[in-house]
Design an enzyme around this catalytic site. Structure first.
Site, mmCIF file in Angstrom:
data_model
loop_
_atom_site.group_PDB
_atom_site.id
_atom_site.type_symbol
_atom_site.label_atom_id
_atom_site.label_comp_id
_atom_site.label_asym_id
_atom_site.label_seq_id
_atom_site.Cartn_x
_atom_site.Cartn_y
_atom_site.Cartn_z
ATOM 1 N N LYS A 191 3.482 13.871 -11.112
ATOM 2 C CA LYS A 191 4.192 13.319 -12.264
ATOM 3 C C LYS A 191 5.491 14.106 -12.541
ATOM 4 O O LYS A 191 6.489 13.533 -12.972
ATOM 5 C CB LYS A 191 3.287 13.317 -13.487
ATOM 6 N N TYR A 230 -2.155 16.163 -9.639
ATOM 7 C CA TYR A 230 -1.678 15.016 -10.412
ATOM 8 C C TYR A 230 -0.437 15.396 -11.214
ATOM 9 O O TYR A 230 0.580 14.691 -11.189
ATOM 10 C CB TYR A 230 -2.769 14.511 -11.354
ATOM 11 N N ASP A 253 0.868 -1.178 0.000
ATOM 12 C CA ASP A 253 0.000 0.000 0.000
ATOM 13 C C ASP A 253 0.903 1.226 0.000
ATOM 14 O O ASP A 253 1.474 1.596 1.026
ATOM 15 C CB ASP A 253 -0.919 -0.007 1.224
ATOM 16 N N SER A 286 6.180 8.179 -15.100
ATOM 17 C CA SER A 286 5.627 9.519 -14.985
ATOM 18 C C SER A 286 4.505 9.632 -16.026
ATOM 19 O O SER A 286 3.789 8.665 -16.276
ATOM 20 C CB SER A 286 6.722 10.567 -15.214
#
Length: 311
Positions: A201, A197, A86, A169
């Site tokens: 990345k 987000y 996890d 990425s």
């Protein structure tokens, strides 16, 4: 080249010169693929198993992973191994690494493939980090850190003197940056989830590049990549109408998404790509230039080290 022009170029790549059949024999290789119970990770695992590797599927969902293992055994004749991981829980990451190291003395390739994309902004990790940064960047950093000593030792006995860390990425990094005040939960983190987000990345590329700087002289080959705009479970948080549109007009089929990371992780030529960024399909390119700043790499690395020092 403008950011938008680069995004368009990566979204519509030329035909791949690298195929799954080009993967060399991987017999005797031990490999971990995070997030491999579905999507690109599952396709990556399928190809690795078909070429003789021992593959650990490192994922949260045990029942889904076990079904994936069953399906892949039917397809390839080889059986992957489940490793409960996890990435949104630092103690669970430590437990996963300890479990792996209790079973294996070598690790030839680590695919940092798992990811979270545009979840509801209120979601955070168990430890209170932004869910996307905490999972995509901090979680993978800590998992990599715990496995690095074994990978360095593995490199010493490998035929090419290398062990590889492949970090997934996306083209989203082109629109990202690093705002350190948003990594943990708080008022400044309440940004649009898509910007968080892109930040994660961007962070993936910065991390992979800094890893290359720090450990390249010890046999570690660290690359980052954009796997392409791919149909997968990653889009589960995208609104239904938008998801239907992009699935029809923007996204490539899932097997395509595995090609670039399979090249980075297995191709003999890719053993010389330490610190490089790859794009569809299996081509070396340039990431956004800000990701290559050594001072930013050092700053992020130091922050990451500080966050995991007492786990």
């Amino acid at each position: 080249m403008s950011v938008l022009a680069q995004w368009i170029r990566e979204a519509a790549p030329p035909k791949s010169s690298f195929k799954v059949d080009d993967i060399p024999d991987l017999s005797g290789k031990v490999i971990i693929v995070t997030g491999a119970s579905a999507g690109i990770g599952k396709e990556t695992t399928k190809a690795l198993l078909a070429h003789g590797a021992k593959v650990y599927i490192a994922a949260r969902n045990q029942s889904q992973s076990e079904e994936t293992i069953r399906q892949l055994k039917e397809t390839t004749g080889s059986e992957a191994v489940f490793l409960k991981l996890d990435l949104a829980n630092l103690k669970a990451i430590k437990a996963a690494a300890e479990e792996f190291l209790s079973k294996e003395t070598q690790l030839h390739v680590l695919f940092n493939n798992a990811g979270v994309m545009v979840p509801p902004v209120e979601l955070v990790t168990t430890d209170g980090y932004d869910l996307q940064f905490g999972t995509n960047v901090l979680g993978h950093f800590y998992f990599t850190k715990l496995l690095l000593p074994t990978m360095i030792e593995t490199a010493k006995t490998s035929s090419d003197g290398k062990a590889r860390v492949v970090t997934t990425s996306s083209s989203g990094h082109l629109f990202g940056n690093l705002d350190f005040e948003t990594f943990k939960d708080g008022p400044k983190r309440r940004k649009p989830t898509n910007s968080l987000y892109c930040q994660s990345k961007f962070g993936n590329v910065v991390f992979a590049t800094e890893l290359a700087r720090r450990y390249g002289d010890q046999g570690i080959v660290s690359t980052s990549l954009n796997p392409g705009n791919i149909k997968s479970d990653l889009q589960r948080h995208v609104p239904a109408i938008a998801r239907s549109f992009i699935n029809t007009f923007v996204l490539w089929d899932t097997p395509k998404g595995a090609l670039t990371q399979l090249y980075a992780g297995t191709a003999p030529a890719a053993a010389e790509l330490n610190g490089k960024y790859l794009v569809p399909w299996a081509r070396v390119s340039s990431p956004r230039k800000e990701t290559q700043d050594p001072e930013l790499g050092k700053k992020l690395w130091n922050w990451l080290e500080e966050e995991v020092k007492d786990i």
